[in-house]
Design an enzyme around this catalytic site. Sequence first.
Site, PDB file in Angstrom:
ATOM      1  N   GLY A 225       0.823  -1.209   0.000  1.00  0.00           N
ATOM      2  CA  GLY A 225       0.000   0.000   0.000  1.00  0.00           C
ATOM      3  C   GLY A 225       0.849   1.248   0.000  1.00  0.00           C
ATOM      4  O   GLY A 225       2.055   1.195  -0.269  1.00  0.00           O
ATOM      5  N   ASN A 226       0.223   2.376   0.270  1.00  0.00           N
ATOM      6  CA  ASN A 226       0.970   3.634   0.368  1.00  0.00           C
ATOM      7  C   ASN A 226       0.298   4.522   1.398  1.00  0.00           C
ATOM      8  O   ASN A 226      -0.713   4.146   1.994  1.00  0.00           O
ATOM      9  CB  ASN A 226       1.063   4.307  -1.005  1.00  0.00           C
ATOM     10  CG  ASN A 226      -0.303   4.673  -1.552  1.00  0.00           C
ATOM     11  OD1 ASN A 226      -0.979   5.541  -1.037  1.00  0.00           O
ATOM     12  ND2 ASN A 226      -0.741   3.954  -2.600  1.00  0.00           N
ATOM     13  N   ARG A 227       0.839   5.697   1.623  1.00  0.00           N
ATOM     14  CA  ARG A 227       0.421   6.528   2.754  1.00  0.00           C
ATOM     15  C   ARG A 227      -0.777   7.434   2.453  1.00  0.00           C
ATOM     16  O   ARG A 227      -1.168   8.236   3.312  1.00  0.00           O
ATOM     17  CB  ARG A 227       1.596   7.400   3.205  1.00  0.00           C
ATOM     18  CG  ARG A 227       2.687   6.601   3.908  1.00  0.00           C
ATOM     19  CD  ARG A 227       3.919   7.460   4.142  1.00  0.00           C
ATOM     20  NE  ARG A 227       3.588   8.828   4.507  1.00  0.00           N
ATOM     21  CZ  ARG A 227       4.290   9.900   4.140  1.00  0.00           C
ATOM     22  NH1 ARG A 227       5.355   9.763   3.376  1.00  0.00           N
ATOM     23  NH2 ARG A 227       3.924  11.107   4.521  1.00  0.00           N
ATOM     24  N   SER A 228      -1.380   7.313   1.301  1.00  0.00           N
ATOM     25  CA  SER A 228      -2.482   8.239   0.989  1.00  0.00           C
ATOM     26  C   SER A 228      -3.651   8.045   1.959  1.00  0.00           C
ATOM     27  O   SER A 228      -4.133   6.938   2.163  1.00  0.00           O
ATOM     28  CB  SER A 228      -2.963   8.025  -0.448  1.00  0.00           C
ATOM     29  OG  SER A 228      -4.125   8.777  -0.674  1.00  0.00           O
ATOM     30  N   ALA A 292      -3.708   7.608  -5.034  1.00  0.00           N
ATOM     31  CA  ALA A 292      -2.357   7.061  -5.180  1.00  0.00           C
ATOM     32  C   ALA A 292      -2.540   5.579  -5.513  1.00  0.00           C
ATOM     33  O   ALA A 292      -2.916   4.780  -4.647  1.00  0.00           O
ATOM     34  CB  ALA A 292      -1.567   7.251  -3.898  1.00  0.00           C
TER      35      ALA A 292
END
Length: 420
Positions: A225-228, A292
């Site tokens: 995943g990512n930090r969005s 994102a």
Amino acid sequence: MSGPGTSGPLSGRRVVVGVTGGIAAYKAALLVRALLADGADVEVVMSRGARAFIGPVTFEGLTGRPVRSEVWEDVPDGTHVTLGRAADAIVVYPATAHTLARLAVGLADDLLTTTALAHDGPLVLAPAMHSEMWAHPATAANIAVLRERGATVVGPATGPLMGGDAGVGRVVDPDEVLTVLRAFVGADDAGMISVDTGAAPLAGLTLLVTAGGTREAIDPVRFLGNRSSGRMGFAIAEAAAAQGAAVVLVTAPSELPTPTGVRRIDVVSARDMDAAVRAHESDADAVVMAAAVADFRPAEALPGKWRRTDGPPQLQLVANPDILAGVVARRGARPRPVVVGFAAQTGDLEASAGEKLAAKGVEVLVANDVAAPGIGFEHDENAVLILHRDGRRHEVPRSSKRVVAEAVLAALVAHLPGSA
Ligand code: PMT
């Protein structure tokens, strides 16, 4: 009008600041000071109620000119209309429920309201009141009328209110108003000043907005995943709905509440998001891709939880669809939907954003530096460089994501079929 303005982004622009009767009236002094520092030529008009909260001498000292409230103070000069005609923008800060109602109805019972009636440029309103008053249907209806006429409503923010209360209703900080004004009264590439006539009129339009960070399953409990957080996309959806658009928000997992009036579609992975976008793009007048999206995913999600005793997993990754590229390709030469892409960059924003704009084939690219402290992923604020396909560019300095959202929508509107 004349004044002590210096050179700056608003150099020579004539701004009338209407101060009305709320506890936040004292903050108008900071707004006036900031406008002067930006080079604006500022004239302050106070409502009668405002004088109960702050004295005109403060504004007279700052601007170096008299502060008026009534229409009969300069009858031979016709000030009740000349001020509004000459102004490049009017800002009402703070805007009380009472004044919003007066403006919505078109009353002309003091200098501020006559000035507003004689003005056909940007009108920026910064509401401030108790939460119940803001939520009341009468205020909501007045705000809707004003927005429909092109007014830009900035805020209100959430936080401490008068009398120990807290909630929505706090006036936004002067910086937020300044950012909006710079967006409306800005310099174009040739250094010429151009004035946008108001807020982006989105009534009758449908916007498809993506938000959040997609999750690509590794096994039933883990993902790439990512930090969005979804904040940027949600702010755009909220601002677009507030401007009258029908908004479909396709969001990867996010804790954020659904903005009022927005249709929310929850998805998890990039492929889910791709399917939801495909399902709704043909109804959309514009697509804004703030999500994102993971470019890669594990080739296969494991059916059972990977155990420590299994040793480190060997992940084989495959490419996800480029959702944005798909929207642009399927649209082909048709004028809609207008497509706005985001670019999460680190390093030289200008160069890499320019490359991405060309590569993606979008009308507008919004680039943000996701390595800069305090902005980008997860934060309440952002700072962006907005590039248009036709070469126009606009920088939005660090501001709330709501203010950035308004600037993104203003950029988008310029590309809608029929826009000048
Ligand atoms: O959600 P927040 O915490 O508020 O953070 C906001 C944000 C930093 C996520 C947002 O401002 C932002 O920059 N969004 C775009 C993030 C991104 O994926 O950038 P990118 O440069 O990797 O992608 C470029 C564009 O292509 C984006 O519009 C993206 O949505 C789109 N894309 C990317 C990959 C992919 N497979 N499909 C896509 O459609």
